[in-house]
Design an enzyme around this catalytic site. Structure first.
Site, PDB file in Angstrom:
ATOM      1  N   ASP A  90      14.923   2.825  -0.985  1.00 49.17           N
ATOM      2  CA  ASP A  90      13.571   2.395  -1.336  1.00 49.17           C
ATOM      3  C   ASP A  90      13.567   0.952  -1.832  1.00 49.17           C
ATOM      4  O   ASP A  90      14.262   0.613  -2.791  1.00 49.17           O
ATOM      5  CB  ASP A  90      13.004   3.323  -2.415  1.00 49.17           C
TER       6      ASP A  90
ATOM      7  N   GLU B  41       2.145   2.113  -8.659  1.00 52.13           N
ATOM      8  CA  GLU B  41       3.522   2.178  -9.173  1.00 52.13           C
ATOM      9  C   GLU B  41       3.564   1.865 -10.673  1.00 52.13           C
ATOM     10  O   GLU B  41       2.631   2.191 -11.408  1.00 52.13           O
ATOM     11  CB  GLU B  41       4.431   1.278  -8.340  1.00 52.13           C
TER      12      GLU B  41
HETATM   13  C1  BGC Z   1       7.869   2.527  -3.333  1.00 53.63           C
HETATM   14  C2  BGC Z   1       7.898   3.422  -2.107  1.00 53.63           C
HETATM   15  C3  BGC Z   1       7.331   2.694  -0.921  1.00 53.63           C
HETATM   16  C4  BGC Z   1       8.090   1.402  -0.723  1.00 53.63           C
HETATM   17  C5  BGC Z   1       7.667   0.614   0.487  1.00 53.63           C
HETATM   18  C6  BGC Z   1       8.442   1.148  -3.062  1.00 53.63           C
HETATM   19  O1  BGC Z   1       8.209   0.304  -4.128  1.00 53.63           O
HETATM   20  O2  BGC Z   1       8.593   3.132  -4.378  1.00 53.63           O
HETATM   21  O3  BGC Z   1       7.211   4.608  -2.370  1.00 53.63           O
HETATM   22  O4  BGC Z   1       7.419   3.515   0.206  1.00 53.63           O
HETATM   23  O5  BGC Z   1       7.921   0.591  -1.882  1.00 53.63           O
HETATM   24  O6  BGC Z   1       6.458  -0.003   0.326  1.00 53.63           O
END
Ligand code: BGC
Length: 614
Positions: A334, A528
């Site tokens: 990730d 997030e």
């Molecule tokens: C997130 C993921 C996401 C990824 C790509 C990360 O910061 O934790 O859930 O899929 O970014 O955008």
């Protein structure tokens, strides 16, 4: 705020630039690069640099997938296999030619990142051009193009914004979850995207976490049931277009502890999950079923388990996920998770790949990745078998979803905005509403004579859509197609009801009091860790607007727009009814459908939300 923008800028003043160049040239003489050249990928030598139709067995649709896979792998050298392991954020590409030079396996848009022309045609052109670059290699292996489409293709203006997963969880209807996912998938593949980072199978434990709304809630059984249905809905598109789906975030990412984040800016996101292995296994259940349901890829979370990053955990990735659960797809890391806060980037990469990560998400530096992988294979830090296994898993997914065979584009029959999909979204909104309190007011009568509406989220599609909508952190206002909750209320009532709206609840003392006041209030969009909040509650402005409204109405109904439970126990004592509407997305009209009794309230809480003041 947008993900994936280039991070490094050099001051362009003449003096600065000259000094920089002098130091660079001297540096190259005195300290020649210790890291060596990167071996690049052989180019296509067919006419027009297009090797897509080279007539080799792996291109032959009539052969079994494993035979095609063996044929292709048998032809590939290590540089090509390493290239397949790279997932590059499109804005960090130095040049489109690097797609062929490094034989990249996948590209992506980080949250909010879209083509310069963000229309459907703009998306198709961008991804089509990337595929053309990929066809300039000798085996012309198509790239996967990945996006986050947490509640529809949020980066495509005009796409339907369905309720976020937390709302789908409140609806608690697997058939609906499947339909929503299928409709979202139709809009996703129409743009040329072939990989989606959904569904989120985290089991949310702490309501202060900024990602609660991305989940199906706290109940493992509900998360598993709806997560599987959602995954099946997304995958069902493979009968016409290629789309790989992702179960994320493996493992225990919903159970990190407050105050343990590795990020300075966050509190709980990207934190540490402290649990015994037995307790951690509760979080494994949705993944077990998702693997059985055919998850193509699994994304490893940014969290730690008992102090160690999950992305380095051989026991969990190779052992539990691949061996025990029998996961045959590929594992992707990730964002910057492999490298974040690691001083020795080479060692970090070696540890992650040896733990079982097959594809590495590279928001910044893919050249370092290619160089380090080549070095690690040459000196045996990563075995040839591990490299072969990673390439095999990635290519297998490409074959399984039909990326080599099916036309990736296909907007032919899809009109955006799509009224059929919007109808599904509106139904999902209806089913997601949960009554938190009702002193006998609900449903409201359509014969109400005078109605006042107030609140920061009443006429604001951005607020009601939350994060991952148009931009990573969402947006404010009504700048997209859809219906605000106020517009839905206005449309539901006949002209005989007198409706007035004031965001701040300022209705003149001189005017007649209303029979009913509706306040639509809640959280501002976030995504997030930016949404980590020690005390999720209503803002002072919202509370004041409700208080003002209440003074001018006989009864007040409060609709809460939020990604998680808010602490409203005290103020709610003064309200006649309270409804949790979660983050309904673009189809706010679904709220009025239920509020005025055309459909029953049927949602139930996917997380604990206590209105008790004791
Ligand atoms: C997130 C993921 C996401 C990824 C790509 C990360 O910061 O934790 O859930 O899929 O970014 O955008």
């Amino acid at each position: 705020m947008q993900r994936g923008l280039k991070k490094y800028f050099i001051n362009s003043s003449a003096i600065g630039a000259t000094a920089f160049l002098v130091i660079l040239v001297l540096g190259l003489f005195i300290f020649p690069s210790p890291r060596g050249e990167i071996i690049t990928v052989p180019a296509c030598t067919q006419p027009e640099n297009d090797c897509r139709r080279n007539g080799l067995p792996y291109q032959d649709l009539s052969l079994r997938i494993d035979d095609r896979l063996n044929d292709l792998l048998g032809r590939m050298n290590n540089a090509e296999k390493i290239g397949q392991m790279a997932l590059v954020e499109k804005d960090s590409l130095h040049s489109p030619a690097d797609i062929a030079k490094y034989g990249l396996g996948a590209l992506m848009s980080g949250g909010g990142n879209k083509p310069a022309d963000p229309s459907l045609a703009g998306w198709q052109n961008m991804i089509g051009a990337f595929q053309t670059e990929a066809a300039r290699t000798r085996w012309a292996i198509p790239i996967l193009y990945g996006v986050d489409a947490n509640h529809g293709h949020g980066n495509l203006p005009g796409a339907t914004l369905f309720p976020h997963q937390i709302g789908i969880a409140a609806a608690n209807d697997p058939k609906l979850a499947r339909e929503v996912a299928r409709a979202a998938a139709e809009e996703i593949v129409a743009s040329g995207v072939s990989w989606v980072y959904s569904p989120d199978l985290d089991i949310a434990q702490d309501m202060r976490w900024g990602r609660v709304y991305e989940t199906f809630g706290s109940n493992p059984e509900r998360v598993t049931r709806l997560g599987t249905a959602y995954l099946q809905g997304l995958r069902s598109i493979n009968d016409i277009r290629p789309l790989a789906v992702t179960a994320k975030h493996f493992l225990g990412n919903g159970a990190t502890l407050w105050g343990s984040s590795i990020s300075r800016n966050f509190s709980i996101d990207q934190g540490n999950t402290i649990l015994s292995e037995d307790a951690l296994r509760t979080h494994l259940e949705p993944f077990r079923i998702a693997v059985q349901a055919g998850a193509d890829t699994v994304m490893v979370g940014l969290n730690k388990w008992n102090g160690e990053k999950v992305v380095f955990n051989n026991h969990l990735i190779n052992g539990t996920l691949k061996s025990e659960l029998g996961f045959n797809g590929f594992v992707v890391s990730d964002w910057y998770g492999v490298y974040e806060k690691e001083n020795n980037k080479y060692n970090a990469l070696v540890k992650a790949v040896n733990a079982g990560v097959d594809m590495v998400m590279l928001p910044y530096d893919y050249e370092m990745f290619s160089r380090d992988m080549q070095k690690a294979i040459a000196n045996g830090d990563i075995s040839q078998e591990r490299l072969d296994e990673a390439a095999r898993r990635i290519l297998k997914v490409k074959f399984v979803i039909g990326l080599f065979d099916k036309e990736p584009m296909g907007s032919d029959s899809l009109i955006i905005p799509n009224s059929g999909h919007r109808e599904i979204a509106r139904r999902a909104v209806r089913q997601s509403l949960v009554v938190l309190k009702d002193d006998g007011v609900l449903p409201l009568s359509k014969k109400t004579r005078r109605l006042y509406v107030a609140g920061s989220a009443a006429d604001n599609i951005g607020r009601q859509s939350g994060g991952w909508s148009v931009e990573w952190q969402g947006f404010d206002g009504n700048g997209v197609s859809g219906t605000s909750i106020l517009q839905g209320i206005e449309a539901a009532l006949s002209p005989s009801t007198h409706i007035e709206y004031d965001e701040h609840g300022m209705f003149p003392e001189s005017a007649e009091r209303a029979d009913i006041g509706i306040a639509v209030v809640g959280e501002r969009p976030y995504a997030e860790g930016w949404g980590d909040n020690p005390h999720p509650e209503l803002s002072r402005e919202d509370l004041e607007a409700i208080a003002r409204l209440k003074k001018r109405c006989a009864q007040v109904v409060v609709i809460i727009i939020s990604g998680r439970p808010l602490d409203i126990a005290r103020p709610a004592q003064a309200w006649d009814a309270v409804i949790a509407a979660w983050l309904p997305g673009s189809e706010g009209a679904g709220v009025a459908d239920v509020l005025f009794g055309d459909f029953p309230f049927s949602g139930s809480l996917p997380v604990v939300w206590n209105l008790d003041t004791h």
